[in-house]
Write a protein that holds these residues in place. Structure first.
Motif, PDB file in Angstrom:
ATOM      1  N   UNK A 139      93.357  42.817  19.735  1.00 53.22           N
ATOM      2  CA  UNK A 139      93.811  44.197  19.861  1.00 53.22           C
ATOM      3  C   UNK A 139      93.242  45.080  18.754  1.00 53.22           C
ATOM      4  N   UNK A 168     100.850  43.215  30.551  1.00 56.88           N
ATOM      5  CA  UNK A 168      99.570  43.671  31.068  1.00 56.88           C
ATOM      6  C   UNK A 168      99.193  45.076  30.647  1.00 56.88           C
ATOM      7  N   UNK A 169      99.873  45.619  29.653  1.00 56.05           N
ATOM      8  CA  UNK A 169      99.486  46.946  29.161  1.00 56.05           C
ATOM      9  C   UNK A 169      98.084  46.836  28.539  1.00 56.05           C
ATOM     10  N   UNK A 170      97.129  47.601  29.060  1.00 57.83           N
ATOM     11  CA  UNK A 170      95.746  47.423  28.598  1.00 57.83           C
ATOM     12  C   UNK A 170      95.448  48.169  27.296  1.00 57.83           C
ATOM     13  N   UNK A 171      96.021  47.667  26.216  1.00 61.93           N
ATOM     14  CA  UNK A 171      95.725  48.251  24.904  1.00 61.93           C
ATOM     15  C   UNK A 171      94.236  48.120  24.609  1.00 61.93           C
ATOM     16  N   UNK A 172      93.744  49.039  23.786  1.00 63.50           N
ATOM     17  CA  UNK A 172      92.340  48.974  23.375  1.00 63.50           C
ATOM     18  C   UNK A 172      92.082  47.669  22.614  1.00 63.50           C
ATOM     19  N   UNK A 173      90.882  47.128  22.831  1.00 59.60           N
ATOM     20  CA  UNK A 173      90.551  45.847  22.198  1.00 59.60           C
ATOM     21  C   UNK A 173      89.213  45.893  21.477  1.00 59.60           C
ATOM     22  N   UNK A 226     104.895  45.123  20.819  1.00 62.38           N
ATOM     23  CA  UNK A 226     103.481  44.948  21.156  1.00 62.38           C
ATOM     24  C   UNK A 226     103.291  43.642  21.937  1.00 62.38           C
ATOM     25  N   UNK A 243      96.096  52.915  24.165  1.00 66.26           N
ATOM     26  CA  UNK A 243      95.398  52.637  25.422  1.00 66.26           C
ATOM     27  C   UNK A 243      94.683  53.928  25.793  1.00 66.26           C
ATOM     28  N   UNK A 244      93.440  54.051  25.386  1.00 62.96           N
ATOM     29  CA  UNK A 244      92.691  55.309  25.495  1.00 62.96           C
ATOM     30  C   UNK A 244      93.588  56.456  25.049  1.00 62.96           C
ATOM     31  N   UNK A 246     101.965  43.708  25.771  1.00 64.42           N
ATOM     32  CA  UNK A 246     100.712  43.011  26.066  1.00 64.42           C
ATOM     33  C   UNK A 246     100.922  41.970  27.161  1.00 64.42           C
ATOM     34  N   UNK A 285     100.651  54.052  29.879  1.00 65.92           N
ATOM     35  CA  UNK A 285     100.524  52.613  30.078  1.00 65.92           C
ATOM     36  C   UNK A 285     101.795  51.868  29.682  1.00 65.92           C
TER      37      UNK A 285
END
Lengths: 228, 250, 637
Positions: free
Chosen positions: C142, C131-136, C124, C158-159, C128, C165
């Motif tokens: 996170x 730049x992996x756009x995990x949900x926040x 993780x 990520x959605x 991160x 992603x």
């Protein structure tokens, strides 16, 4: 100095910035031309007023000439590159592109030829030297170039008027796409702003077209310039 | 349903291509567009003819492999839908369909509908990443990212790299693709250190690949299976100009 | 053959740390003298290639896709597990380890699973930072959710595009190394065989999919990251190109294939609508939170769903498993659907489907709430089927989704074939007999970023590798073998397409070696597979030549390997005379229809050795010791 031509994005910046200058000119020019409806005195006073600016006028003219030249050579360069890379499909089918967007190049070229002719006609007097040398006397007694009569006589020629109307219509299409594109190219975009500026661009273009076309039509119908 | 297909056939990159006409019959409206081509291919193989080559893989709209222009629209007429997710119920019985490869000089045809999109990979290679070596990352929650920024990054990162934007652009520009990747990385705090370098490198690689320039037709956004916004192009324009203007400071 | 898993000594918590200290290192300046070939650029392959390159090794990454961003890892929707315990709900490395071993029905190797849980935390961080756009959350931290029945929220997402992603993160890391010049990326090249010199894997032979050229790639070690074999069923949620060729070829060269019968079935996919169907699309399992699953009580009831009155519907999951109901685990839910359909209650054109009905949820919560939760899924469903799930119930059916089996590897992720490392779904190591939701991404990245890059160094530092080149007899012989296979395929010149045979094999496997198996069915499959294979080699038709871009040849070559591999799978399923996880032998079930393990006799990894086409492979057993978790029986009543 033309190094920006190597970059697509910087080229677009140049097109947009020169576009803003040219749009500004068109708006001013249109407003000035509309003085024809106020009669010879108003138009001729305005015309001599511009002449009287002297060196300032030349600065404005040079800026406009440079802007126009850059606008034209940059877009020609971009179009040439784009034509090279995109070859088109057997069936053309567009989802978003508008006619005005696809017509930008043709409209632009037509406008260019028209502007050259227009300058030759009304600014340089190459087309009809006899009308170009007419004089009028203002109410204050000053003898000036009779722009009013020159315009009226010029537009009584049906072919000249039709060419003018056509070119102005193309200018409208060019502005409709161009005015909103300037913002997009310069990085001004928003979920509300962009649809709004697209509408504004269309309205401004329409107003300019109607305003400019109204002049030759009024002249041909005899509403304006009957006394010349 | 029965359909008349006109498909671009081209043996390899050097050969000249041409449209060939095929009639397919008894097509179920529940078929996907690619399944309809599968049926055609089965017939062609049995008949000793070369099947139509096309790129495809996941068939659920995420891998970005499928790439064909259907009646002038990359991925076909449906909004936000890849060719693999396009179903035959969107077509009419007896319809004529023109199927062409994604066309762009920087996407040379490999065979039939298969094109080489490695130019897009080279744009990523030029700077479309955050240089962090494995093992050197701080704890993931050390970097707080405002939800709004994270959401925008995700909107941009949704790009599947199919190249439909390029294929749809009347100017052959790759600006939607490039700007989406730039936005994804440039909006995040993690991407700041390399922002300027990345912006300049990717835009210049895009130019080097010969892609065209944007004249705001917005066909790319309309063709994009993920509906990625042209807003990112606008922003890329500004960020690139800014990066160039301030490059002397570095 | 004695299978040595090389599990380090000591308490389970310290094994990995100690092992990392014990393994031999290579001087940073010398690393560039070693070359590694990585086949496959999915999550495992891309992350491994990038990391090995960062360490200084010379890497050649090979993919049959046009780009290293297309592998099927990209389609994973749900998320990735990690023992971060950010929600502070009692998660820990130990709990993730325990859940994974239990979820695998006690058929995985404890030490590997513990290490997986340990490095899950680093994944993780790494993703991160990439730049992996995990949900926040709104605070910028996170977000986590609970997934697949876990009692803690440990899934990062990520959605609905977590796999995409994470793969893009790995792809970008790989792109960075390609740019630096230390990874040579070869696209549109399919691995056709593996080159073994002096008993060590030293390279691969690839076929250039554009020109048809056969090429030799040599290195000091070969890493296979070539995914699973779910397409043995023809219809699965896998991508079209997923195949068994790379791992099966390695198996034929001496690598053992472990637990091939462990294949996971996903309960909520869009059912088959006709013979032309090329794949099954997965619908997120989250739909089961609000949907009710039912079939008509009467057999062959062809009325429209809304015309069937409430008292003529069988909500079979709610009936049979009152406490878990529609949320019963994947395998139970899948098998119950099959039972209902086999009983003639199936719905839809083919009779292989069950309803997933949102009417009650819409009445209870309102259409807006349902749209908010599942809007995009409903849209996707409508796009594919043309039906509107707000109006009429969805139709779903189980489909093959993931394969837990794979090439046997030791703790270092190296096969018994020296120098051959296997990572990601292609190996067998971490999921046992069943995989937990959101654990596939975790394992692929754990292997690629954090395990293999260490352990491969030990092999390279200690292996005695002689210098070879393309003219070495073993290399030439392997190229010749591949060439012969290609020519043989083309020269059959029969009348049926490769897909015809694939479909035929798939149906046989689905019916007999699918989600519920029995002795008679498995024996039937073992009789039938060789017949299909024989027919294939007599009657397959391929157009064109080997020296061009040839999609029918590609397909035929893969189907040919499936036709051999299927037998290994059936042998394994027949041999494992117990039910465990996703392997359900109808002979072994509790009165409630639950899988009944036989720990005394089958607590082992079944690793199969190739003995010739059509010959029964030889079974080797790796006994599994459970020192840290107590073997238990799961119950979802």
């Amino acid at each position: 100095m033309l190094g920006f031509l190597k970059s697509n994005i910087l080229s677009k910046f140049v097109v947009a910035i020169t576009g803003i200058i040219l749009v500004g000119f068109i708006i001013g020019h249109t407003l000035g031309n509309l003085l024809i409806f106020a009669g010879p005195e108003a138009l001729n006073t305005y015309a001599i007023g511009l002449r009287d600016l002297g060196p300032t006028l030349w600065v404005v003219r040079i800026v406009l000439i440079i802007a126009a030249i850059l606008h034209v050579i940059t877009t020609i360069n971009l179009v040439r590159q784009n034509k090279k890379i995109a070859s088109g499909y057997k069936v053309s089918n567009y989802k978003a592109s508008t006619f005005s967007a696809r017509f930008m190049g043709y409209a632009g070229l037509t406008i260019l030829f028209f502007v050259l002719y227009h300058l030759a006609h009304f600014t340089l007097g190459f087309v009809d030297a006899s009308t170009f040398n007419m004089e009028a006397t203002l109410e204050n007694g000053r003898v000036v170039h009779d722009v009013y009569s020159m315009v009226v006589i010029g537009f009584r020629n049906v072919i000249v008027s039709l060419f003018y109307i056509l070119a102005v219509s193309f200018l409208g299409l060019h502005l409709k796409h161009g005015i909103h594109s300037m913002f997009q190219s310069l990085g001004i975009h928003g979920k509300k702003f962009t649809p709004m500026i697209q509408k504004v661009a269309a309205i401004v273009a329409l107003i300019i077209v109607i305003s400019l076309i109204s002049i030759p039509i009024s002249i041909m119908l005899g509403i304006v310039g009957g006394q010349v | 349903m029965n359909l008349k297909l006109h498909i671009w056939r081209q043996k390899n990159n050097k050969a000249a291509g041409a449209f060939e006409q095929y009639a397919v019959s008894d097509i179920s409206e529940d078929m996907s567009f690619l399944e309809m081509l599968d049926v055609l291919n089965e017939d062609l193989i049995v008949g000793g003819k070369d099947p139509v080559a096309f790129d495809h893989d996941c068939r659920e709209g995420i891998c970005g492999a499928c790439s064909m222009t259907i009646n002038g629209n990359p991925h076909g007429p449906e909004k936000a839908t890849t060719a693999c997710q396009l179903h035959m119920r969107k077509f009419n019985d007896g319809q004529e369909i023109y199927i062409e490869p994604f066309k762009n000089k920087s996407f040379p045809v490999i065979r039939d509908l298969v094109v080489d999109r490695s130019a897009l990979d080279r744009i990523i290679e030029s700077g479309g990443y955050i240089s962090i070596k494995t093992g050197s990352a701080p704890d993931a929650n050390d970097i707080a990212v405002p939800k709004a920024k994270s959401d925008v990054a995700m909107d941009a990162a949704a790009c599947i790299g199919c190249g439909a934007c390029v294929a749809a652009c009347p100017n052959g520009a790759a600006m939607l693709f490039t700007s989406a990747k730039l936005k994804h990385l440039n909006v995040l705090p993690q991407g700041q250190a390399e922002k300027k370098k990345r912006t300049i490198a990717m835009v210049e690689q895009m130019d080097k690949e010969g892609f065209g320039s944007c004249t705001n037709h917005y066909e790319c956004e309309a063709a994009c299976p993920k509906s990625i916004s042209v807003e990112f192009i606008s922003e890329m324009n500004f960020e690139y100009a800014k990066a160039r203007a301030t490059a002397y400071r570095d | 053959m004695k299978l040595d898993a090389k599990i380090p000594e000591g308490p389970i918590q310290d094994k990995w740390t100690k092992h990392k200290f014990d393994i031999k290192l290579i001087n940073p300046a010398n690393k560039r003298k070693y070359k590694v070939i990585v086949v496959g650029t999915g999550l495992a392959g891309a992350s491994a290639s990038a990391t090995l390159s960062e360490l200084g090794y010379e890497v050649e990454a090979i993919t049959f896709h046009d780009s290293s961003r297309r592998a099927h890892s990209i389609a994973a929707q749900g998320g990735i597990n990690s023992a971060k315990n950010y929600p502070n709900d009692g998660d820990s490395v130990w709990r993730l380890f325990y859940d994974t071993v239990k979820g695998g029905d006690f058929r995985s190797r404890e030490a590997n699973v513990y290490r997986l849980a340990q490095v899950s935390v680093d994944i993780i961080d790494q993703a991160t930072a990439q730049g992996v756009p995990f949900a926040r959350e709104y605070g910028g931290n996170l977000a986590n959710r609970s997934f697949g029945g876990a009692q803690v929220s440990r899934t990062f997402y990520a959605r609905g595009q977590t796999g995409q992603q994470l793969l893009l993160g790995a792809y970008q890391a790989l792109a960075k190394e390609v740019e630096s010049g230390s990874v040579k990326l070869r696209t549109r090249k399919e691995m056709m065989d593996i080159i073994v010199v002096d008993g060590k894997a030293r390279g691969v032979v690839t076929r250039d999919l554009v020109t048809g050229e056969l090429e030799t790639h040599l290195a000091d070690s070969v890493v296979l990251a070539t995914g699973g074999y779910g397409n043995v069923f023809y219809l699965s949620t896998n991508a079209q190109a997923c195949n068994v060729t790379a791992t099966y070829r390695a198996y034929k060269k001496g690598a053992l294939f472990a637990n091939p019968c462990y294949t996971q079935i996903h309960p909520t996919c869009i059912p088959v609508s006709g013979d032309y169907q090329s794949k099954l699309t997965l619908m997120s399992e989250s739909l089961r939170n609000d949907g009710r699953i039912w079939v008509p009580k009467a057999k062959g009831d062809k009325r429209k769903p809304r015309e069937i009155p409430e008292n003529e519907r069988d909500y079979y999951l709610e009936r049979k498993y009152p406490s878990f109901g529609n949320l019963s685990p994947r395998d139970i839910s899948s098998r119950s659907a099959k039972e209902a359909c086999d009983n003639g209650q199936g719905i839809g054109a083919t009779g292989y489907g069950v309803y997933l009905d949102f009417k009650d949820a819409i009445n209870r919560l309102g259409k807006d709430t349902i749209a908010e939760r599942y809007g995009n899924l409903f849209e996707m469903y409508e796009r594919i089927t043309g039906d509107n799930p707000y109006e009429t119930p969805m139709m779903i059916y189980p489909a093959s989704h993931y394969t837990m089996g794979g090439l046997w590897v030791d703790y270092n992720l190296m096969s018994n074939l020296e120098g051959l490392h296997v990572i990601g779904e292609a190996n067998f190591s971490d999921h046992g007999a069943n995989r937990l939701g959101a654990s596939a991404l975790m394992q692929g990245l754990a292997d690629g970023y954090f395990v293999l890059p260490y352990t491969i160094g030990n092999y390279l530092a200690t292996a005695d590798l002689k210098k070879i080149d393309a003219d070495t007899p073993e290399c030439k012989a392997t190229v010749k073998e591949v060439e012969d296979k290609v020519n043989k395929l083309i020269n059959v010149n029969g009348t049926k397409t490769p897909s015809y045979f694939h479909r035929k094999l798939g149906k046989l496997m689905w019916d007999n070696v699918g989600m519920a198996r029995n002795e008679a069915g498995l024996k039937h499959a073992l009789e039938e597979i060789p017949k299909i294979r024989e027919e294939f080699w007599k009657d397959v038709k391929i157009s064109g030549t080997g020296a061009e871009y040839n999609i029918s040849l590609e397909k035929a070559s893969r189907v040919a390997d499936f036709l051999e591999f299927a037998e290994v799978m059936a042998y394994d399923a027949l041999d494992r005379d117990e039910s465990a996880g996703a392997h359900f032998r109808e002979e072994h079930q509790t009165p409630d229809g639950e899988a009944k393990r036989n720990d005394d006799e089958y607590r082992y990894v079944a690793a199969w050795e190739y003995k010739g086409v059509g010959q029964r492979p030889e079974l080797h057993k790796e006994e599994l010791d459970f020192e840290n978790v107590k073997l238990a029986v799961r119950s979802y009543k």
